[in-house]
Design a protein around this motif. Structure first.
Motif, mmCIF file in Angstrom:
data_model
loop_
_atom_site.group_PDB
_atom_site.id
_atom_site.type_symbol
_atom_site.label_atom_id
_atom_site.label_comp_id
_atom_site.label_asym_id
_atom_site.label_seq_id
_atom_site.Cartn_x
_atom_site.Cartn_y
_atom_site.Cartn_z
ATOM 1 N N SER A 173 48.574 -16.786 -0.191
ATOM 2 C CA SER A 173 49.222 -15.503 -0.486
ATOM 3 C C SER A 173 50.695 -15.648 -0.831
ATOM 4 O O SER A 173 51.262 -14.801 -1.517
ATOM 5 N N PHE A 174 51.330 -16.733 -0.367
ATOM 6 C CA PHE A 174 52.766 -16.895 -0.608
ATOM 7 C C PHE A 174 53.068 -17.839 -1.778
ATOM 8 O O PHE A 174 54.200 -18.289 -1.949
ATOM 9 N N THR A 175 52.064 -18.143 -2.601
ATOM 10 C CA THR A 175 52.308 -18.995 -3.756
ATOM 11 C C THR A 175 53.252 -18.326 -4.754
ATOM 12 O O THR A 175 53.235 -17.103 -4.927
ATOM 13 N N ASP A 176 54.068 -19.141 -5.410
ATOM 14 C CA ASP A 176 54.925 -18.646 -6.488
ATOM 15 C C ASP A 176 54.245 -18.837 -7.843
ATOM 16 O O ASP A 176 54.801 -18.469 -8.876
ATOM 17 N N ASN A 177 53.056 -19.458 -7.814
ATOM 18 C CA ASN A 177 52.341 -19.770 -9.056
ATOM 19 C C ASN A 177 50.890 -19.299 -8.956
ATOM 20 O O ASN A 177 49.957 -20.095 -9.048
ATOM 21 N N LYS A 178 50.711 -18.002 -8.756
ATOM 22 C CA LYS A 178 49.375 -17.477 -8.483
ATOM 23 C C LYS A 178 48.380 -17.778 -9.605
ATOM 24 O O LYS A 178 47.237 -18.165 -9.354
ATOM 25 N N GLU A 179 48.816 -17.617 -10.842
ATOM 26 C CA GLU A 179 47.914 -17.840 -11.972
ATOM 27 C C GLU A 179 47.484 -19.305 -12.045
ATOM 28 O O GLU A 179 46.304 -19.611 -12.228
ATOM 29 N N LEU A 180 48.437 -20.218 -11.875
ATOM 30 C CA LEU A 180 48.126 -21.645 -11.920
ATOM 31 C C LEU A 180 47.301 -22.062 -10.701
ATOM 32 O O LEU A 180 46.376 -22.872 -10.809
ATOM 33 N N ALA A 181 47.626 -21.484 -9.534
ATOM 34 C CA ALA A 181 46.869 -21.786 -8.319
ATOM 35 C C ALA A 181 45.415 -21.351 -8.475
ATOM 36 O O ALA A 181 44.486 -22.072 -8.094
ATOM 37 N N GLN A 182 45.199 -20.170 -9.060
ATOM 38 C CA GLN A 182 43.836 -19.688 -9.286
ATOM 39 C C GLN A 182 43.109 -20.577 -10.290
ATOM 40 O O GLN A 182 41.910 -20.845 -10.151
ATOM 41 N N ALA A 183 43.847 -21.066 -11.284
ATOM 42 C CA ALA A 183 43.250 -21.974 -12.263
ATOM 43 C C ALA A 183 42.782 -23.260 -11.579
ATOM 44 O O ALA A 183 41.722 -23.807 -11.919
ATOM 45 N N PHE A 184 43.557 -23.728 -10.595
ATOM 46 C CA PHE A 184 43.164 -24.938 -9.861
ATOM 47 C C PHE A 184 41.896 -24.676 -9.050
ATOM 48 O O PHE A 184 40.974 -25.493 -9.041
ATOM 49 N N VAL A 185 41.841 -23.538 -8.364
ATOM 50 C CA VAL A 185 40.645 -23.193 -7.587
ATOM 51 C C VAL A 185 39.434 -23.073 -8.513
ATOM 52 O O VAL A 185 38.337 -23.549 -8.189
ATOM 53 N N ASN A 186 39.632 -22.456 -9.668
ATOM 54 C CA ASN A 186 38.533 -22.324 -10.634
ATOM 55 C C ASN A 186 38.047 -23.695 -11.095
ATOM 56 O O ASN A 186 36.847 -23.914 -11.286
ATOM 57 N N PHE A 187 38.993 -24.624 -11.267
ATOM 58 C CA PHE A 187 38.622 -25.979 -11.666
ATOM 59 C C PHE A 187 37.820 -26.665 -10.558
ATOM 60 O O PHE A 187 36.799 -27.309 -10.817
ATOM 61 N N VAL A 188 38.277 -26.517 -9.318
ATOM 62 C CA VAL A 188 37.605 -27.155 -8.184
ATOM 63 C C VAL A 188 36.157 -26.690 -8.068
ATOM 64 O O VAL A 188 35.251 -27.485 -7.785
ATOM 65 N N LYS A 189 35.908 -25.407 -8.318
ATOM 66 C CA LYS A 189 34.546 -24.883 -8.160
ATOM 67 C C LYS A 189 33.706 -25.004 -9.434
ATOM 68 O O LYS A 189 32.532 -24.639 -9.436
ATOM 69 N N SER A 190 34.303 -25.527 -10.500
ATOM 70 C CA SER A 190 33.571 -25.720 -11.755
ATOM 71 C C SER A 190 32.655 -26.938 -11.656
ATOM 72 O O SER A 190 32.756 -27.741 -10.717
ATOM 73 N N ASP A 191 31.769 -27.099 -12.620
ATOM 74 C CA ASP A 191 30.885 -28.264 -12.637
ATOM 75 C C ASP A 191 31.690 -29.559 -12.696
ATOM 76 O O ASP A 191 31.344 -30.546 -12.042
ATOM 77 N N GLU A 192 32.768 -29.554 -13.471
ATOM 78 C CA GLU A 192 33.611 -30.743 -13.577
ATOM 79 C C GLU A 192 34.279 -31.055 -12.240
ATOM 80 O O GLU A 192 34.339 -32.215 -11.816
ATOM 81 N N GLY A 193 34.758 -30.022 -11.575
ATOM 82 C CA GLY A 193 35.393 -30.214 -10.281
ATOM 83 C C GLY A 193 34.409 -30.697 -9.231
ATOM 84 O O GLY A 193 34.704 -31.611 -8.447
ATOM 85 N N LYS A 194 33.224 -30.109 -9.220
ATOM 86 C CA LYS A 194 32.215 -30.512 -8.237
ATOM 87 C C LYS A 194 31.738 -31.939 -8.476
ATOM 88 O O LYS A 194 31.381 -32.651 -7.531
ATOM 89 N N ALA A 195 31.751 -32.364 -9.738
ATOM 90 C CA ALA A 195 31.358 -33.743 -10.049
ATOM 91 C C ALA A 195 32.309 -34.735 -9.390
ATOM 92 O O ALA A 195 31.903 -35.834 -8.986
ATOM 93 N N ILE A 196 33.573 -34.342 -9.256
ATOM 94 C CA ILE A 196 34.555 -35.200 -8.583
ATOM 95 C C ILE A 196 34.228 -35.292 -7.092
ATOM 96 O O ILE A 196 34.317 -36.362 -6.481
ATOM 97 N N PHE A 197 33.825 -34.166 -6.500
ATOM 98 C CA PHE A 197 33.405 -34.182 -5.097
ATOM 99 C C PHE A 197 32.219 -35.128 -4.907
ATOM 100 O O PHE A 197 32.187 -35.928 -3.962
ATOM 101 N N VAL A 198 31.243 -35.040 -5.809
ATOM 102 C CA VAL A 198 30.049 -35.895 -5.716
ATOM 103 C C VAL A 198 30.441 -37.369 -5.817
ATOM 104 O O VAL A 198 29.937 -38.219 -5.069
ATOM 105 N N LYS A 199 31.358 -37.674 -6.721
ATOM 106 C CA LYS A 199 31.830 -39.049 -6.910
ATOM 107 C C LYS A 199 32.411 -39.615 -5.623
ATOM 108 O O LYS A 199 32.316 -40.815 -5.350
#
Length: 207
Positions: A173-199
């Motif tokens: 909630s106290f981020t100064d970069n909400k849009e970029l932070a949300q983009a990171f979360v979106n990446f983490v939950k994407s297929d590409e992001g999850k593939a990194i978790f699997v790796k």
């Protein structure tokens, strides 16, 4: 991968979740929080650090033993045998310590386990290091900790005996970069992001 796609620099702060939550409460700094358990995210929500999160992977406790398994550990019950030296996480401050307490209670092993504990690590990485150096016969870690660790072996815990958790991710909630932070979360939950978790040894939520 996220840095290549966006050009943004990602700075990581690795620590036990209790320590991270304390840091956030004091400093009110950070953009994204990746918790070790759903309980960590519940605390973050209670403190007003976030109002929503996503679950991306399973956090599965497992037994770690030194390479070669000198104490011949094969299952949870073996951890309770007299003379077995255990290295566990702190039950109050880190995810694997809390999970270990639940697992031992679930399997009625608390009393015997307590007699065998020779050390408690502040983080799961400390436990991995200590087990790898043969400072203990066994310990509890997460399955993913065994992927890159050369000096330990992982022994799975059957699901009915285990206390499996999930890895949650949120924008703070106290981020100064909400849009970029949300983009990171979106990446983490994407297929590409999850593939990194699997790796790195995780099972993702959709597996």
């Amino acid at each position: 991968a996220f840095e290549k796609e966006t050009g943004a620099k990602v700075n990581f702060n690795y620590a036990g979740c209790a320590q991270l939550l304390t840091q956030m409460e004091i400093n009110k700094q950070g953009d994204v929080f990746v918790g070790g358990s759903l309980n960590d995210m519940d605390i973050a929500q209670q403190k007003g650090f976030t109002d929503q999160y996503v679950e991306v992977a399973y956090h599965i406790p497992a037994i770690a033993v030194p390479k070669g398994n000198p104490a011949a550990i094969t299952c949870l019950a073996d951890l309770a045998k007299p003379g077995v030296r255990l290295i566990l996480g702190d039950e109050k401050t880190n995810a694997i310590g809390k999970k270990g307490a639940k697992i031992f209670e679930k399997n009625n092993l608390q009393a015997a386990i307590a007699k065998n504990v020779v050390a408690r690590g502040a983080t799961v990485n400390e436990i991995v290091t200590q087990i790898g150096m043969k400072q203990g016969d066994a310990g509890l870690v997460f399955e993913d900790n065994g992927v890159d660790a050369k000096n330990i072996e992982i022994i799975p815990i059957p699901q009915e005996q285990n206390a499996i958790d999930k890895v949650p991710v949120c924008v703070l909630s106290f981020t100064d970069n909400k849009e970029l932070a949300q983009a990171f979360v979106n990446f983490v939950k994407s297929d590409e992001g999850k593939a990194i978790f699997v790796k790195h040894g995780f099972k993702t939520i959709d597996q």
